[in-house]
Write a protein that holds these residues in place. Structure first.
Motif, short mmCIF file in Angstrom:
data_model
loop_
_atom_site.label_atom_id
_atom_site.label_comp_id
_atom_site.label_asym_id
_atom_site.label_seq_id
_atom_site.Cartn_x
_atom_site.Cartn_y
_atom_site.Cartn_z
N UNK A 1 0.83 -1.21 0.00
CA UNK A 1 0.00 0.00 0.00
C UNK A 1 0.86 1.26 0.00
N UNK A 2 1.92 1.23 0.79
CA UNK A 2 2.82 2.38 0.87
C UNK A 2 3.58 2.60 -0.43
N UNK A 3 3.82 1.52 -1.19
CA UNK A 3 4.62 1.60 -2.41
C UNK A 3 3.82 2.08 -3.62
N UNK A 4 2.51 2.20 -3.49
CA UNK A 4 1.70 2.51 -4.67
C UNK A 4 2.07 3.86 -5.28
N UNK A 5 2.24 4.87 -4.47
CA UNK A 5 2.55 6.19 -5.03
C UNK A 5 3.90 6.18 -5.74
N UNK A 6 4.87 5.47 -5.17
CA UNK A 6 6.18 5.36 -5.84
C UNK A 6 6.04 4.61 -7.16
N UNK A 7 5.29 3.51 -7.14
CA UNK A 7 5.08 2.74 -8.37
C UNK A 7 4.49 3.61 -9.47
N UNK A 8 3.46 4.36 -9.14
CA UNK A 8 2.79 5.19 -10.15
C UNK A 8 3.70 6.31 -10.65
N UNK B 1 16.88 2.47 -4.37
CA UNK B 1 16.50 1.38 -3.46
C UNK B 1 17.72 0.69 -2.84
N UNK B 2 18.89 1.24 -3.07
CA UNK B 2 20.09 0.72 -2.43
C UNK B 2 20.82 -0.34 -3.21
N UNK C 1 8.89 -2.86 -12.81
CA UNK C 1 8.87 -2.12 -11.55
C UNK C 1 8.25 -2.95 -10.43
N UNK C 2 7.28 -3.78 -10.78
CA UNK C 2 6.68 -4.67 -9.79
C UNK C 2 7.74 -5.59 -9.19
N UNK C 3 8.54 -6.20 -10.04
CA UNK C 3 9.60 -7.10 -9.57
C UNK C 3 10.63 -6.34 -8.75
#
Length: 479
Positions: free
Chosen positions: A12-19, A55-56, A126-128
């Motif tokens: 849920x937290x990653x959705x904004x970054x994904x978009x 992401x390091x 990006x999902x992976x």
């Protein structure tokens, strides 16, 4: 606490970054077949390196004779298993007049994302990546490395060269490819094989300029008529049966276990036709359709050029005609041998037709069973709550054969795209539901792989099934 305890919150937290990240990638028209887009390809590679670094992960580009590769990841302990994630960041061209939205302007409509490359293959990539970042945060005993290509849509002509120069990529225990399509919404599919491909260009020139059909017709040769006749002699238009002598001699038949898997796949002919917007089919029998699409070779005509195509009828005889064709191949059909048969046959039909190869890809077939296939099955069930179907993919991915040859590692296909997402079509889209489920799927797969004993991983690497016997050049085509 289980590594999955915080996963839903992370997603849920990653959705904004994904978009945000998907939008930036989609708005770069990384069309690998367009020479005018070289700068956009470069910007796409740089953006991918930026995402990995954020992401390091260690990340860099590898230069080739064509477009670069992007490689990176987390190499933590050589004793731990290593997974390589393959995706491609180049895209097909998009004719703006066919789209309801501008193809290279990212759009969000509820849970749906629109734009060229959203599903093929930037969204799955990006999902992976987000799943891998979570796995590393949870300190899974695993090494993860990424190999993102920018030439897949033109047949991966420099992929082998790039891998040879990518010194930081080590031989993995597992390769995961996320560039395939499900059977339908809610019906995941894990392909274990890909068809190969031979693409060719046919040209016939019979004059230096067009001629008046009244003054020359009957004596002048018509290249359109002759080329149509040559193509018609190659394939039965009604049944699709290829008529090139020797074409089927080495085509491998489906085994009983494979046939059983196909029957249990949940494939539905009506849904298949609707999702691909097919108004007419050669056959409607379910078993026959599955066999033809996944496990039989084909001959297709993709384009025919020549003569007058404007309004009305111009009564002239054209000087030249050109056709673009391809043949899908199944295991044990060698692309170079098939092209020789085709060229020899055309020479007998019409010696004046110029036949030129425009790319060759080998078929690939892996295994339906074993620890990695079981890990993929469990991952899909965890991510989407449904048993996946083990099928063959009718398309081709040139990089897969290269990776298998180089690394001798099992390849698993964890695709996330749906038939109605519009691979290569106008109004391409992806959706958050597939991305969220995909993150869960990948995390579960990573967890399963981290638990496979080293001895079992070594046995899988020694399994020679699915390995190509000879190299075939890969160039200028896409599956």
């Amino acid at each position: 606490m289980s590594i999955f305890g915080n996963l839903d919150r992370y997603i849920a937290k990653s959705r904004s970054r994904f978009e945000s990240w998907l939008g930036r990638l989609v708005e770069l028209p990384t069309v690998s077949m367009d020479p005018q887009r070289k700068d956009d390809i470069r910007r796409g590679a740089a953006l991918a390196v930026e995402y990995l670094g954020t992401l390091g992960a260690e990340a860099s580009t590898v230069e080739t004779g064509g477009h670069p590769l992007v490689i990176g990841g987390w190499r933590r302990d050589p004793q731990w298993p290593t997974v390589t994630i393959y995706n491609h960041l180049d895209v097909q061209p998009a004719l703006e007049s066919e789209w309801t939205r501008a193809p290279f302007t990212f759009a969000i409509d509820g849970d749906f994302y629109f734009g060229r490359g959203t599903t093929d293959d930037k969204g799955p990539a990006l999902t992976a990546l987000l799943a891998a970042s979570y796995a590393i945060e949870q300190n899974l005993p695993l090494n993860i490395q990424f190999c993102w290509e920018l030439e897949e849509e033109i047949g991966s002509p420099h992929f082998a060269e790039g891998l040879a120069q990518a010194a930081t990529l080590v031989r993995p225990d597992s390769v995961v490819v996320s560039d395939t399509v499900w059977l339908a919404g809610g019906r995941p599919a894990i392909p274990y094989g890909l068809r190969g491909l031979v693409a060719a260009r046919l040209t016939l020139e019979t004059a230096l300029r067009e001629a008046h059909s009244g003054l020359t017709g009957g004596a002048a040769r018509n290249p359109l008529t002759e080329l149509c006749a040559a193509i018609a002699a190659c394939v039965d238009a009604r049944t699709g049966r290829v008529k090139i002598p020797g074409f089927y001699d080495h085509a491998r038949r489906l085994g009983k276990k494979e046939q059983d898997q196909f029957q249990r796949s949940g494939f539905d002919v009506k849904s298949f036709a609707a999702e691909h917007r097919l108004t007419k089919l050669r056959v409607r029998d379910r078993t026959t359709v599955m066999r033809r699409v996944w496990a039989e070779p084909t001959f297709e005509v993709h384009g025919f050029v020549g003569g007058y195509t404007g309004p009305g009828v111009k009564t002239s005889i054209p000087p030249r005609a050109e056709a673009k064709v391809s043949m899908r191949l199944v295991p044990d059909q060698e692309p170079e041998a098939i092209f020789r048969l085709f060229k020899q046959y055309l020479r007998r039909l019409n010696p004046d037709v110029l036949v030129e190869a425009d790319g060759m890809l080998r078929p690939y077939v892996g295994t339906l069973s074993g620890p990695f296939a079981e890990a993929a099955r469990k991952a899909m069930v965890f991510g989407f709550g449904a048993e996946p179907a083990f099928i063959r993919e009718g398309g081709s991915i040139g990089a897969v054969v290269t990776m298998v040859e180089r690394w001798r590692a099992p390849v698993m296909f964890l695709g996330l795209s749906l038939p109605d997402h519009g691979y290569h079509a106008p109004n391409e889209r992806f959706d958050w539901g597939q991305a969220a489920g995909g993150i869960k799927t990948f995390v579960k797969y990573f967890d399963e792989i981290s638990r496979i004993p080293r001895s079992t991983r070594s046995e899988a690497a020694a399994d020679k099934r699915g390995l190509p016997q000879r190299r075939t050049p890969e160039n200028r085509i896409h599956g």
